[in-house]
Design a protein around this motif. Structure first.
Motif, PDB file in Angstrom:
ATOM      1  N   MET A  86      -5.040  -5.700  -2.509  1.00  0.00           N
ATOM      2  CA  MET A  86      -3.773  -4.951  -2.533  1.00  0.00           C
ATOM      3  C   MET A  86      -4.027  -3.485  -2.203  1.00  0.00           C
ATOM      4  O   MET A  86      -3.258  -2.864  -1.457  1.00  0.00           O
ATOM      5  CB  MET A  86      -3.086  -5.065  -3.901  1.00  0.00           C
ATOM      6  N   VAL A 131       1.703  -4.676  -9.702  1.00  0.00           N
ATOM      7  CA  VAL A 131       1.087  -4.128  -8.487  1.00  0.00           C
ATOM      8  C   VAL A 131       1.603  -2.713  -8.225  1.00  0.00           C
ATOM      9  O   VAL A 131       0.833  -1.833  -7.824  1.00  0.00           O
ATOM     10  CB  VAL A 131       1.316  -5.059  -7.274  1.00  0.00           C
ATOM     11  N   TYR A 169      -8.651 -11.813  -9.920  1.00  0.00           N
ATOM     12  CA  TYR A 169      -7.806 -10.625 -10.005  1.00  0.00           C
ATOM     13  C   TYR A 169      -8.501  -9.389  -9.464  1.00  0.00           C
ATOM     14  O   TYR A 169      -7.862  -8.511  -8.889  1.00  0.00           O
ATOM     15  CB  TYR A 169      -7.317 -10.385 -11.440  1.00  0.00           C
ATOM     16  N   THR A 202       3.009  -3.708   0.581  1.00  0.00           N
ATOM     17  CA  THR A 202       1.961  -4.216  -0.308  1.00  0.00           C
ATOM     18  C   THR A 202       2.553  -5.058  -1.431  1.00  0.00           C
ATOM     19  O   THR A 202       2.030  -6.130  -1.760  1.00  0.00           O
ATOM     20  CB  THR A 202       1.127  -3.059  -0.885  1.00  0.00           C
ATOM     21  N   GLY A 231       0.468 -14.205  -4.149  1.00  0.00           N
ATOM     22  CA  GLY A 231       0.496 -14.778  -5.497  1.00  0.00           C
ATOM     23  C   GLY A 231       1.167 -16.136  -5.514  1.00  0.00           C
ATOM     24  O   GLY A 231       0.686 -17.079  -6.164  1.00  0.00           O
ATOM     25  N   SER A 291       1.955  -8.996  -2.055  1.00  0.00           N
ATOM     26  CA  SER A 291       1.418  -9.502  -3.327  1.00  0.00           C
ATOM     27  C   SER A 291       2.242 -10.693  -3.814  1.00  0.00           C
ATOM     28  O   SER A 291       1.686 -11.647  -4.365  1.00  0.00           O
ATOM     29  CB  SER A 291       1.363  -8.397  -4.386  1.00  0.00           C
ATOM     30  N   PHE A 345      -8.068  -9.792  -5.787  1.00  0.00           N
ATOM     31  CA  PHE A 345      -6.650  -9.625  -5.472  1.00  0.00           C
ATOM     32  C   PHE A 345      -6.261  -8.141  -5.487  1.00  0.00           C
ATOM     33  O   PHE A 345      -5.625  -7.649  -4.550  1.00  0.00           O
ATOM     34  CB  PHE A 345      -5.808 -10.410  -6.482  1.00  0.00           C
ATOM     35  N   MET A 346      -6.649  -7.420  -6.534  1.00  0.00           N
ATOM     36  CA  MET A 346      -6.264  -6.011  -6.642  1.00  0.00           C
ATOM     37  C   MET A 346      -6.984  -5.155  -5.590  1.00  0.00           C
ATOM     38  O   MET A 346      -6.401  -4.232  -5.032  1.00  0.00           O
ATOM     39  CB  MET A 346      -6.542  -5.471  -8.052  1.00  0.00           C
TER      40      MET A 346
END
Length: 135
Positions: A127, A66, A120, A19, A27, A23, A123-124
């Protein structure tokens, strides 16, 4: 520790590492995309003649962030994790404006900081899904 517990712990570590690596790749790709579209730039970055993105953020700050996110999220229930992800999006949007004032970012007139809020959050969430899937 039993064999199944060791196997589960090893699986958790592998999911964690995968993970974090993902990321960094995602990113980097997103920053390269937005920089090439001239949505923002990084006036203060290491090796500006070589990299158009901030490699310290992408390969140091983002992976550490992360990792903390995953460590905290593992202890939360789904609703609390969702609130945590929303909070991260809010903080990212606020921090981005602060970073603008410090000269770390320069955004185009077309950029809205709400993009970071939702970006974000997505994105999170992604993840977390990747981490969960690899467990």
């Amino acid at each position: 520790m039993s064999f199944s517990e060791k196997k589960k712990e090893k699986s958790n570590h592998l999911a964690f590492v995968i993970t974090i690596i993902f990321s960094c790749f995602l990113g980097t790709y997103l920053d390269l995309l937005f920089v090439s579209k001239k949505m923002y730039t990084f006036p203060m970055r290491p090796f500006p003649d070589i990299f158009t993105v901030n490699i310290i953020f992408l390969f140091l700050v983002l992976p550490i962030f992360v990792a903390f996110f995953l460590q905290i999220s593992k202890t939360l229930f789904a609703f609390s994790r969702t609130l945590f992800i929303i909070l991260i999006g809010l903080c990212a949007s606020i921090f981005e404006q602060f970073a603008d004032n410090l000269g770390w970012f320069t955004h185009s007139e077309a950029w809205h900081h709400s993009y970071s809020l939702f970006g974000y959050m997505i994105f999170m969430f992604l993840m977390w899904r990747i981490y969960s899937w690899f467990q």
